[in-house]
Design an enzyme around this catalytic site. Structure first.
Site, PDB file in Angstrom:
ATOM      1  CE  LYS A 173      -4.284  -1.869   1.784  1.00  0.00           C
ATOM      2  NZ  LYS A 173      -4.587  -2.654   2.960  1.00  0.00           N
ATOM      3  CE  LYS A 203      -9.043 -13.809  -0.341  1.00  0.00           C
ATOM      4  NZ  LYS A 203      -8.306 -14.008   0.892  1.00  0.00           N
ATOM      5  CE  LYS A 253     -14.475  -6.941   4.968  1.00  0.00           C
ATOM      6  NZ  LYS A 253     -13.702  -7.873   5.728  1.00  0.00           N
TER       7      LYS A 253
HETATM    8  P1  AMP Z   1     -11.369 -10.099   4.744  1.00  0.00           P
HETATM    9  O1  AMP Z   1     -12.757  -9.936   4.206  1.00  0.00           O
HETATM   10  O2  AMP Z   1     -10.326 -10.056   3.669  1.00  0.00           O
HETATM   11  O3  AMP Z   1     -11.108  -9.173   5.898  1.00  0.00           O
HETATM   12  O4  AMP Z   1     -11.260 -11.581   5.312  1.00  0.00           O
HETATM   13  C1  AMP Z   1     -11.985 -12.051   6.437  1.00  0.00           C
HETATM   14  C2  AMP Z   1     -11.941 -13.574   6.431  1.00  0.00           C
HETATM   15  O5  AMP Z   1     -12.677 -14.107   5.320  1.00  0.00           O
HETATM   16  C3  AMP Z   1     -10.542 -14.170   6.323  1.00  0.00           C
HETATM   17  O6  AMP Z   1     -10.499 -15.292   7.177  1.00  0.00           O
HETATM   18  C4  AMP Z   1     -10.404 -14.598   4.890  1.00  0.00           C
HETATM   19  O7  AMP Z   1      -9.544 -15.701   4.738  1.00  0.00           O
HETATM   20  C5  AMP Z   1     -11.847 -14.965   4.530  1.00  0.00           C
HETATM   21  N1  AMP Z   1     -12.072 -14.639   3.101  1.00  0.00           N
HETATM   22  C6  AMP Z   1     -12.228 -13.407   2.572  1.00  0.00           C
HETATM   23  N2  AMP Z   1     -12.420 -13.484   1.232  1.00  0.00           N
HETATM   24  C7  AMP Z   1     -12.372 -14.805   0.900  1.00  0.00           C
HETATM   25  C8  AMP Z   1     -12.503 -15.528  -0.323  1.00  0.00           C
HETATM   26  N3  AMP Z   1     -12.722 -14.922  -1.483  1.00  0.00           N
HETATM   27  N4  AMP Z   1     -12.410 -16.869  -0.277  1.00  0.00           N
HETATM   28  C9  AMP Z   1     -12.197 -17.511   0.896  1.00  0.00           C
HETATM   29  N5  AMP Z   1     -12.057 -16.899   2.074  1.00  0.00           N
HETATM   30  C10 AMP Z   1     -12.144 -15.551   2.101  1.00  0.00           C
END
Ligand code: AMP
Length: 329
Positions: free
Chosen positions: A119, A200, A203
């Protein structure tokens, strides 16, 4: 000075950062494994509101997403009786321990974190908290004498930092912290973006064609899945390299139904995957709607979670403070 007693069930910490709407990847990668582990581990789950302040943010959105995510977790099966669910900022011990750990972390160590380098390397203005948030994350983990931290690849380096700092602190000042271990998330739980299956699913605060929100209405889900990018050719085959779009849909179908299914065309794969996703999301959305009508239920669960977490957090902070040289009465 005492260290935490060994327990029969390992304590696990999970966190959700209220920076956007929870999506299908969060459900399969984090929330459902968390729900499944509630019986065989002692689960602590935190809405990591402080972590969402490290980048440009809208205060009202952070507040709103924090409560929305808490309600989604409860609707998806997180049981506040078995899982300690609370909002990070409700326990000031997180930021207090953060400071003590900053006093045991090198500036260069923080600068070497890949997430920060990426970043900061874009030449944008970055907040000081973006540099130090892995230390706050170490505080989150160590505060609870956490043994296991389920994480994706992108967070492994941060758990490693928590281990390094815990070992250093214990070695220099006495045995204060439980040294945590990262538990890798299952590879199959990697949900990819429907519009770009090489990235991936993540959010977002805006409507995105490639991201299925856990709260997306059934018709929105169907539309997004039907428009998912597939691949040249027409064979439905699991091949992440050459057919990432089709493979992603196959994996989503399997995550939803527990079966690999049998599909003779891309159209059939998309139709059945869309219905499988709708079938998983509908009961969660119904429970979410019921909770939305009773916000006091969500608030009570979060207040109870913070109440349960507080004595342990206070004890860890006190141990750390005494060890590092603070006077306590
Ligand atoms: P984040 O939304 O990136 O803050 O991630 C929160 C949790 O959701 C973490 O444990 C990530 O590993 C899981 N996670 C987020 N996006 C994905 C995705 N596309 N596939 C699998 N796990 C995800």
């Amino acid at each position: 000075m005492t260290i935490a007693p060994t327990r029969a069930r390992a304590r696990r910490l999970s966190a959700c950062k209220p920076t956007g709407r929870l999506q299908l990847g969060n459900l399969f990668g984090m929330i459902l494994p968390l729900v499944a582990g509630q019986d065989d581990s002692e689960t602590v789950t935190m809405l990591a509101d402080l972590h969402s302040l490290t980048v440009e943010h809208d205060p009202a959105a952070v507040r709103g997403r924090t409560l929305e995510q808490a309600a989604v977790l409860l609707a998806a099966g997180v049981d506040p009786q078995r899982c300690t669910l609370y909002v990070q900022s409700h326990l000031p011990e997180h930021t207090q321990l953060h400071y003590l750990l900053e006093c045991a972390t090198g500036y260069g160590e923080a600068q070497r974190m890949v997430a920060f380098k990426e970043k900061a390397g874009r030449g944008e203005q970055v907040r000081l908290s973006l540099l130090t948030y892995p230390v706050l994350m170490a505080a989150d983990i160590l505060l609870h004498d956490t043994e296991q931290v389920p994480v994706g690849d992108d967070q492994l380096q941060h758990v490693e930092l928590a281990r390094t700092v815990a070992n250093r602190f214990n070695g220099r000042y006495g045995p204060v912290f439980t040294v945590p271990a990262a538990v890798p998330a299952p590879v199959a739980a990697r949900v990819m973006d429907l519009a770009d299956p090489t990235a991936k699913m993540g959010k977002t605060n805006v409507v995105s064609a490639g991201v299925i929100g856990i709260l997306d209405e059934p018709d929105v889900v169907r539309r997004k899945v039907m428009r998912a990018v597939t691949d040249g050719g027409s064979t439905v085959r699991h091949d992440r390299e050459r057919q990432p779009g089709v493979t992603n849909l196959l994996e989503i179908y399997q995550a939803c139904t527990g079966s690999t299914g049998h599909f003779s065309s891309y159209g059939q794969l998309k139709r059945e995957t869309a219905e499988a996703v709708v079938a998983v999301l509908t009961p969660i959305q119904e429970r979410y709607e019921a909770l939305r009508r009773r916000p006091e239920t969500v608030e009570a669960a979060l207040a109870e979670g913070a109440r349960r977490a507080r004595p342990r957090a206070a004890a860890t902070l006190r141990r750390a403070g005494e060890a590092i040289g603070l006077v306590s009465f």
